[in-house]
Scaffold this active site. Structure first.
Site, PDB file in Angstrom:
ATOM      1  N   SER A  35       0.855  -1.188   0.000  1.00 51.67           N
ATOM      2  CA  SER A  35       0.000   0.000   0.000  1.00 51.67           C
ATOM      3  C   SER A  35       0.892   1.239   0.000  1.00 51.67           C
ATOM      4  CB  SER A  35      -0.949  -0.026   1.203  1.00 51.67           C
ATOM      5  OG  SER A  35      -1.848   1.076   1.165  1.00 51.67           O
ATOM      6  N   THR A  36       0.815   2.073   1.041  1.00 51.83           N
ATOM      7  CA  THR A  36       1.589   3.315   1.085  1.00 51.83           C
ATOM      8  C   THR A  36       3.076   3.041   0.922  1.00 51.83           C
ATOM      9  OG1 THR A  36      -0.035   4.109   2.682  1.00 51.83           O
ATOM     10  CG2 THR A  36       1.957   5.424   2.397  1.00 51.83           C
ATOM     11  N   HIS A  56      -2.652  -1.123  -3.366  1.00 44.75           N
ATOM     12  CA  HIS A  56      -3.779  -0.209  -3.171  1.00 44.75           C
ATOM     13  C   HIS A  56      -3.550   1.026  -4.049  1.00 44.75           C
ATOM     14  CE1 HIS A  56      -4.282  -1.963   1.167  1.00 44.75           C
ATOM     15  NE2 HIS A  56      -4.686  -2.796   0.221  1.00 44.75           N
ATOM     16  N   MET A 104       0.017   1.243   5.054  1.00 41.55           N
ATOM     17  CA  MET A 104      -0.703   1.487   6.291  1.00 41.55           C
ATOM     18  C   MET A 104      -1.866   0.510   6.414  1.00 41.55           C
ATOM     19  SD  MET A 104      -2.674   5.082   5.559  1.00 41.55           S
ATOM     20  CE  MET A 104      -3.894   5.295   4.256  1.00 41.55           C
ATOM     21  N   ASP A 119      -4.197  -4.850   5.905  1.00 43.55           N
ATOM     22  CA  ASP A 119      -4.597  -5.692   4.784  1.00 43.55           C
ATOM     23  C   ASP A 119      -3.414  -6.561   4.359  1.00 43.55           C
ATOM     24  OD1 ASP A 119      -6.133  -6.718   2.674  1.00 43.55           O
ATOM     25  OD2 ASP A 119      -5.398  -5.191   1.288  1.00 43.55           O
TER      26      ASP A 119
END
Length: 360
Positions: A180-181, A206, A299, A302
């Site tokens: 993600s991030t 993401h 973050m 998941d």
């Protein structure tokens, strides 16, 4: 990857509310962003700027913890400003991007230059959805304030990083990656170290729908593998990496002797679509011990439970370590669950993934 860390500025949380400087050429956007951010008592907007020159002076005067930056700015474009900022005074930056092809390209360039994250430009005069937008914006600012700021060295198209040779199997092996991030650059680094004939690799990052195709194209330019933005159900082939489209789940299944992937429009999992858990769970069910998987920076949590399912199914499981992660949320959650057999720096993830497909 050459990294510049934020340690010299200390822990922003120790200074009280997170200090934010909003940089955007639109007065309406500056006003709206300020209003939305200050709904949270843990955030204080210390100022705003209409262009990078004003922003430069206000950074010196106000010492913000986080900067929001429009991708397209007057007098000096956002990328030039960001490049100078990361060279002279690295700090967490959240890009505010238009959801267009041009916006996607510029935003991905910004992430490559060291921006922590991005968010879509708020839709002015649209009250519906602003509450959800405010929650996402606040969450990204809080995560950015804790992020490890990374200013990577420039990477040229086609440039790859050598990895030790590994005797691996391709036809009956699969690699899965979730992030993600900070993940767009982390995944790029991992794929840049993969050989052209690496096992088929499936990726859940993401990312908004408008950004996933440009993201896959960027990965393809920096990898020996062929990187595909998945748009239909298809067979998974060695030497190919398959990127989940933004807004759709990617899952793996077996058909005869072959691995295939399919797309799904079912509900988000842990607020995300694509979801890393959805991908990892499918790999655990249908590939099991023939898989190796890595959960990278991001973050939230998941992918942590999906990585645990993979480990229980006999797969080789890896988490990126805290020191090399922009945000150690997802991999940290996996480590806390005991889902990762190994926790390694980003620079070793590709090597470990390949080792997980090695001949016994």
């Amino acid at each position: 990857m050459n990294a510049v860390r934020l340690s010299e500025r200390g822990n922003p949380a120790a200074r009280g509310p997170i200090r934010v400087l909003v940089v955007d050429d639109s007065a309406l956007v500056r006003q709206l962003m300020t209003q939305l951010l200050e709904e949270d008592p843990g955030i204080r907007v210390v100022g705003s700027a209409a262009d990078p020159y004003i922003a430069r002076d206000k950074i010196k005067q106000l010492d913000p913890d986080v900067l929001t930056l429009d991708v397209e700015m007057p007098r000096m474009d956002g990328l030039t400003f960001l490049r100078n900022l990361m060279r002279l005074r690295p700090m967490p930056v959240v890009m505010v991007s238009t959801l267009t092809e041009r916006g996607a390209q510029v935003t991905l360039d910004a992430l490559a230059l060291g921006a922590v994250d991005f968010i879509a430009k708020p839709k002015l005069h649209v009250a519906r959805g602003l509450t959800e937008y405010a929650g996402l914006l606040i969450e990204k600012i809080k995560q950015a304030a804790k992020a490890r700021v990374v200013a990577p060295a420039p990477v040229r198209a086609g440039e790859t990083i050598a990895t030790p040779p590994v005797a691996y199997r391709t036809t009956h092996r699969l690699i899965a990656i979730g992030a993600s991030t900070g993940g767009t650059e982390a995944i790029r680094e991992v794929l840049s170290q993969m050989p052209a004939d690496a096992p088929a690799t499936v990726i859940a990052q993401h990312i908004p729908g408008a950004f996933s195709a440009p993201f896959a194209d960027r990965l393809d330019r920096h990898s020996r593998m062929t990187v595909i933005h998945v748009e239909r159900d298809q067979e998974l082939l060695p030497g190919h990496a398959y990127v989940a489209p933004g807004g759709r789940h990617l899952r793996v299944y077996r058909s005869g002797a072959r691995w295939h992937c399919r797309l799904g429009d079912d509900d988000p999992v842990r607020r995300h679509r694509p979801s890393v858990d959805a991908l990892f769970d499918s790999v655990a069910e249908h590939v099991g011990a023939n898989a190796s998987a890595a959960l990278l920076t991001g973050m939230g949590d998941d992918g942590a439970r999906g990585l645990l399912a993979l480990r229980k199914a006999g797969a080789a499981t890896i988490a990126q370590d805290e020191a090399s992660s922009v945000v150690w949320g997802m991999p940290g959650a996996a480590v806390a669950l005991g889902a990762a057999q190994e926790t390694v720096p980003l620079s070793l993830v590709a090597q470990k993934l390949l080792a997980g497909t090695a001949h016994e």
